[in-house]
Write a protein that holds these residues in place. Structure first.
Motif, PDB file in Angstrom:
ATOM      1  N   PRO A   1     -17.049  -1.826  14.602  1.00  0.00           N
ATOM      2  CA  PRO A   1     -15.846  -2.084  13.803  1.00  0.00           C
ATOM      3  C   PRO A   1     -15.515  -0.880  12.931  1.00  0.00           C
ATOM      4  CG  PRO A   1     -17.738  -3.149  12.802  1.00  0.00           C
ATOM      5  CD  PRO A   1     -18.222  -2.576  14.110  1.00  0.00           C
ATOM      6  N   ALA A   2     -14.446  -1.001  12.172  1.00  0.00           N
ATOM      7  CA  ALA A   2     -14.052   0.073  11.256  1.00  0.00           C
ATOM      8  C   ALA A   2     -15.178   0.368  10.270  1.00  0.00           C
ATOM      9  CB  ALA A   2     -12.790  -0.322  10.502  1.00  0.00           C
ATOM     10  N   HIS A   3     -15.280   1.631   9.877  1.00  0.00           N
ATOM     11  CA  HIS A   3     -16.240   2.018   8.836  1.00  0.00           C
ATOM     12  C   HIS A   3     -15.531   1.807   7.497  1.00  0.00           C
ATOM     13  CE1 HIS A   3     -19.220   4.130   6.544  1.00  0.00           C
ATOM     14  NE2 HIS A   3     -19.899   4.483   7.632  1.00  0.00           N
ATOM     15  N   LYS A   4     -15.701   0.617   6.957  1.00  0.00           N
ATOM     16  CA  LYS A   4     -14.911   0.191   5.801  1.00  0.00           C
ATOM     17  C   LYS A   4     -15.061   1.134   4.617  1.00  0.00           C
ATOM     18  CE  LYS A   4     -13.854  -3.913   3.053  1.00  0.00           C
ATOM     19  NZ  LYS A   4     -14.209  -5.329   2.782  1.00  0.00           N
ATOM     20  N   GLU A   5     -16.279   1.575   4.349  1.00  0.00           N
ATOM     21  CA  GLU A   5     -16.510   2.435   3.182  1.00  0.00           C
ATOM     22  C   GLU A   5     -15.760   3.759   3.316  1.00  0.00           C
ATOM     23  OE1 GLU A   5     -20.135   4.820   0.920  1.00  0.00           O
ATOM     24  OE2 GLU A   5     -20.600   3.359   2.492  1.00  0.00           O
ATOM     25  N   LEU A   6     -15.843   4.375   4.495  1.00  0.00           N
ATOM     26  CA  LEU A   6     -15.149   5.647   4.699  1.00  0.00           C
ATOM     27  C   LEU A   6     -13.640   5.472   4.626  1.00  0.00           C
ATOM     28  CD1 LEU A   6     -17.134   7.409   7.579  1.00  0.00           C
ATOM     29  CD2 LEU A   6     -17.053   8.045   5.163  1.00  0.00           C
ATOM     30  N   ASP A   7     -13.136   4.403   5.233  1.00  0.00           N
ATOM     31  CA  ASP A   7     -11.692   4.175   5.208  1.00  0.00           C
ATOM     32  C   ASP A   7     -11.198   3.920   3.785  1.00  0.00           C
ATOM     33  OD1 ASP A   7     -11.376   4.539   7.931  1.00  0.00           O
ATOM     34  OD2 ASP A   7     -11.697   2.422   8.406  1.00  0.00           O
ATOM     35  N   GLU A   8     -11.975   3.190   2.999  1.00  0.00           N
ATOM     36  CA  GLU A   8     -11.581   2.936   1.607  1.00  0.00           C
ATOM     37  C   GLU A   8     -11.536   4.229   0.805  1.00  0.00           C
ATOM     38  OE1 GLU A   8     -14.350   0.049   0.189  1.00  0.00           O
ATOM     39  OE2 GLU A   8     -13.200  -1.665   0.978  1.00  0.00           O
ATOM     40  N   ARG A   9     -12.457   5.132   1.093  1.00  0.00           N
ATOM     41  CA  ARG A   9     -12.491   6.409   0.366  1.00  0.00           C
ATOM     42  C   ARG A   9     -11.270   7.269   0.664  1.00  0.00           C
ATOM     43  NH1 ARG A   9     -18.490   8.282   1.840  1.00  0.00           N
ATOM     44  NH2 ARG A   9     -17.720  10.318   1.145  1.00  0.00           N
ATOM     45  N   THR A  10     -10.640   7.040   1.814  1.00  0.00           N
ATOM     46  CA  THR A  10      -9.427   7.796   2.148  1.00  0.00           C
ATOM     47  C   THR A  10      -8.160   6.982   1.916  1.00  0.00           C
ATOM     48  OG1 THR A  10      -9.661   7.128   4.473  1.00  0.00           O
ATOM     49  CG2 THR A  10     -10.597   9.255   3.835  1.00  0.00           C
ATOM     50  N   GLY A  11      -8.312   5.819   1.299  1.00  0.00           N
ATOM     51  CA  GLY A  11      -7.147   5.010   0.950  1.00  0.00           C
ATOM     52  C   GLY A  11      -6.601   4.154   2.071  1.00  0.00           C
ATOM     53  N   LEU A  12      -7.341   4.044   3.173  1.00  0.00           N
ATOM     54  CA  LEU A  12      -6.874   3.259   4.312  1.00  0.00           C
ATOM     55  C   LEU A  12      -7.426   1.841   4.205  1.00  0.00           C
ATOM     56  CD1 LEU A  12      -7.279   5.925   7.159  1.00  0.00           C
ATOM     57  CD2 LEU A  12      -5.241   5.377   5.806  1.00  0.00           C
ATOM     58  N   VAL A  13      -6.750   1.034   3.399  1.00  0.00           N
ATOM     59  CA  VAL A  13      -7.163  -0.350   3.168  1.00  0.00           C
ATOM     60  C   VAL A  13      -6.022  -1.279   3.561  1.00  0.00           C
ATOM     61  CG1 VAL A  13      -8.756   0.267   1.312  1.00  0.00           C
ATOM     62  CG2 VAL A  13      -6.372  -0.255   0.765  1.00  0.00           C
ATOM     63  N   ASP A  14      -6.366  -2.513   3.887  1.00  0.00           N
ATOM     64  CA  ASP A  14      -5.351  -3.489   4.288  1.00  0.00           C
ATOM     65  C   ASP A  14      -4.232  -3.565   3.260  1.00  0.00           C
ATOM     66  OD1 ASP A  14      -6.758  -4.057   6.537  1.00  0.00           O
ATOM     67  OD2 ASP A  14      -7.350  -6.090   5.967  1.00  0.00           O
ATOM     68  N   GLY A  15      -3.007  -3.510   3.749  1.00  0.00           N
ATOM     69  CA  GLY A  15      -1.853  -3.637   2.874  1.00  0.00           C
ATOM     70  C   GLY A  15      -1.361  -2.336   2.282  1.00  0.00           C
ATOM     71  N   ALA A  16      -2.130  -1.252   2.437  1.00  0.00           N
ATOM     72  CA  ALA A  16      -1.702   0.038   1.889  1.00  0.00           C
ATOM     73  C   ALA A  16      -0.485   0.557   2.647  1.00  0.00           C
ATOM     74  CB  ALA A  16      -2.835   1.050   1.976  1.00  0.00           C
ATOM     75  N   LEU A  17       0.391   1.234   1.935  1.00  0.00           N
ATOM     76  CA  LEU A  17       1.521   1.902   2.573  1.00  0.00           C
ATOM     77  C   LEU A  17       1.031   3.262   3.053  1.00  0.00           C
ATOM     78  CD1 LEU A  17       4.597   1.604   3.136  1.00  0.00           C
ATOM     79  CD2 LEU A  17       4.965   2.959   1.060  1.00  0.00           C
ATOM     80  N   ILE A  18       1.109   3.496   4.357  1.00  0.00           N
ATOM     81  CA  ILE A  18       0.567   4.738   4.901  1.00  0.00           C
ATOM     82  C   ILE A  18       1.590   5.440   5.790  1.00  0.00           C
ATOM     83  CG2 ILE A  18      -1.792   3.840   4.837  1.00  0.00           C
ATOM     84  CD1 ILE A  18      -1.654   3.655   7.922  1.00  0.00           C
ATOM     85  N   SER A  19       1.339   6.709   5.983  1.00  0.00           N
ATOM     86  CA  SER A  19       2.148   7.553   6.856  1.00  0.00           C
ATOM     87  C   SER A  19       1.271   7.988   8.025  1.00  0.00           C
ATOM     88  CB  SER A  19       2.642   8.775   6.073  1.00  0.00           C
ATOM     89  OG  SER A  19       3.164   9.758   6.935  1.00  0.00           O
ATOM     90  N   VAL A  20       1.775   7.831   9.247  1.00  0.00           N
ATOM     91  CA  VAL A  20       1.019   8.209  10.445  1.00  0.00           C
ATOM     92  C   VAL A  20       1.832   9.233  11.229  1.00  0.00           C
ATOM     93  CG1 VAL A  20      -0.196   7.393  12.494  1.00  0.00           C
ATOM     94  CG2 VAL A  20       0.097   5.854  10.536  1.00  0.00           C
ATOM     95  N   ALA A  21       1.176  10.329  11.601  1.00  0.00           N
ATOM     96  CA  ALA A  21       1.866  11.387  12.345  1.00  0.00           C
ATOM     97  C   ALA A  21       0.862  12.127  13.221  1.00  0.00           C
ATOM     98  CB  ALA A  21       2.536  12.368  11.382  1.00  0.00           C
ATOM     99  N   PRO A  22       1.336  12.753  14.311  1.00  0.00           N
ATOM    100  CA  PRO A  22       0.440  13.581  15.129  1.00  0.00           C
ATOM    101  C   PRO A  22      -0.122  14.728  14.307  1.00  0.00           C
ATOM    102  CG  PRO A  22       2.521  13.167  16.269  1.00  0.00           C
ATOM    103  CD  PRO A  22       2.709  12.715  14.852  1.00  0.00           C
TER     104      PRO A  22
END
Length: 369
Positions: free
Chosen positions: A292-313
């Protein structure tokens, strides 16, 4: 909708692309190999693409895009994985990753081969064979915006012989792989795999584009097709007999398969079908991964459920990110619900799936939009 009930109630599969698109060809071949019925919707080879932006809130610049019901997949690496997952062999669809004759499963190796060889260095070589007349049209201006710098058509024209030499290098690296085959297909699989598709589509498209066969479509009518020598100086039966023989065999194989494509029906009808498709549940929205997702690492980069994010190549097209609310994440995939674009509601409530390979995802503030 999940892999176990797609066969009972298949959602609409819709491929958005254009005829001369390299990567659209890749997905078309995958769909044909698996014999998945789908609808093809033609979009322009250049920006803007209001059909995608207004319908789905998708500002992603690259093509193709694939919809499975109301789930939108961007980039062929995740598109092909989604097709394999939702249309699996145990429901009568051919696999993109058949096992080798000795029973080995080369799926991971094939995925790496495709992502890090054919879709990148080999693709850069074949695009270097595009005739200079293409770069002198509005298509050249559009791709300059995609890449982030101006394109010099005269300079690119002078580099074509050098790029043919680079293709010769690629073929030289590949030839021993075909000479040592214990069967007709790459990696000695029992039937064609994504490895066969990936090399075939690059060589097929590269030869067509180098000869000028598809440049009228590519440029939106900006220049006429031509009939030049293409790649025949280096890609021929005498110089690379093993690859050339395999290439003709793959060509014959796909020609023998029935087409499963319905092309350009009324788009409002397609939207209506998509709106009726069920939504994936939280647990099945992500494609399966070993962990599954590495929750701790994703949280450290701000990638948490409900966050507004930008995705690009992470290579080209970075100036046109897609922004949305993070819905789900895994080590290999990011899923967002897109934001309104220019204040307009989208026509279909969709979720957009991106691979993490080759993409960056970062939190953004609404004040930045």
């Amino acid at each position: 909708m999940n892999a176990s009930n797609v066969a009972a109630s298949p959602p609409p599969v819709v491929l958005f692309g254009y005829e001369s698109s390299t990567f659209t060809l890749k997905v078309r071949l995958a769909l044909r190999l698996k014999q998945i019925p789908y609808t093809f919707i033609t979009v322009p080879s250049m920006m803007p693409r209001p059909l995608l932006k207004d319908s789905f809130g998708l500002t992603y610049r690259k093509i193709p895009v694939l919809a499975i019901g109301r789930e939108i997949y961007c980039d062929t690496s995740i598109i092909c994985e989604a097709l394999e997952h939702f249309f699996p062999p145990n429901e009568g669809y051919q696999s993109l990753y058949p096992k080798a004759k000795d029973g080995r499963d080369y799926r991971g190796l094939i995925r790496g081969f495709v992502s890090y060889w054919t879709d990148r260095p080999l693709f850069r070589v074949t695009t270097g064979l595009i005739p200079a007349s293409v770069w002198r049209t509005s298509f050249g201006d559009d791709r300059a915006k995609l890449i982030g710098h101006k394109l010099d058509a005269d300079k690119l024209e002078k580099k074509i012989p050098e790029n043919l030499g680079h293709l010769d290098l690629q073929l030289s690296l590949l030839e021993p792989l075909f000479e040592g085959q214990s069967g007709p297909w790459m990696f000695s699989t029992s039937s064609p795999s994504m490895a066969d598709i990936s090399v075939y589509y690059q060589l097929s498209w590269g030869n067509d584009i180098a000869s000028g066969k598809s440049i009228y479509n590519l440029t939106g009518g900006g220049t006429d097709n031509t009939t030049s020598r293409g790649t025949s100086d280096v890609f021929n039966a005498e110089r690379y007999p093993a690859i050339y023989s395999w290439y003709r065999m793959v060509e014959k194989y796909f020609d023998s398969l029935d087409s499963t494509e319905t092309k350009d029906p009324p788009f409002e009808d397609v939207l209506g079908q998509m709106k009726k498709a069920p939504t994936l549940g939280k647990k099945s929205v992500l494609l399966p991964t070993p962990r599954p997702a590495h929750k701790e690492l994703d949280e450290r980069t701000g990638l948490v459920d409900g966050a507004l994010i930008s995705v690009a190549p992470d290579d080209t097209g970075r100036a046109d990110p897609t922004v949305g609310e993070l819905v789900a994440i895994s080590p290999e995939e990011i899923v967002i619900r897109p934001e309104k674009v220019e204040g307009h509601e989208v026509k279909v409530d969709v979720r957009i799936h991106f691979p993490r390979v080759g993409f960056t995802a970062r939190p953004v503030n609404r004040s930045q939009l």
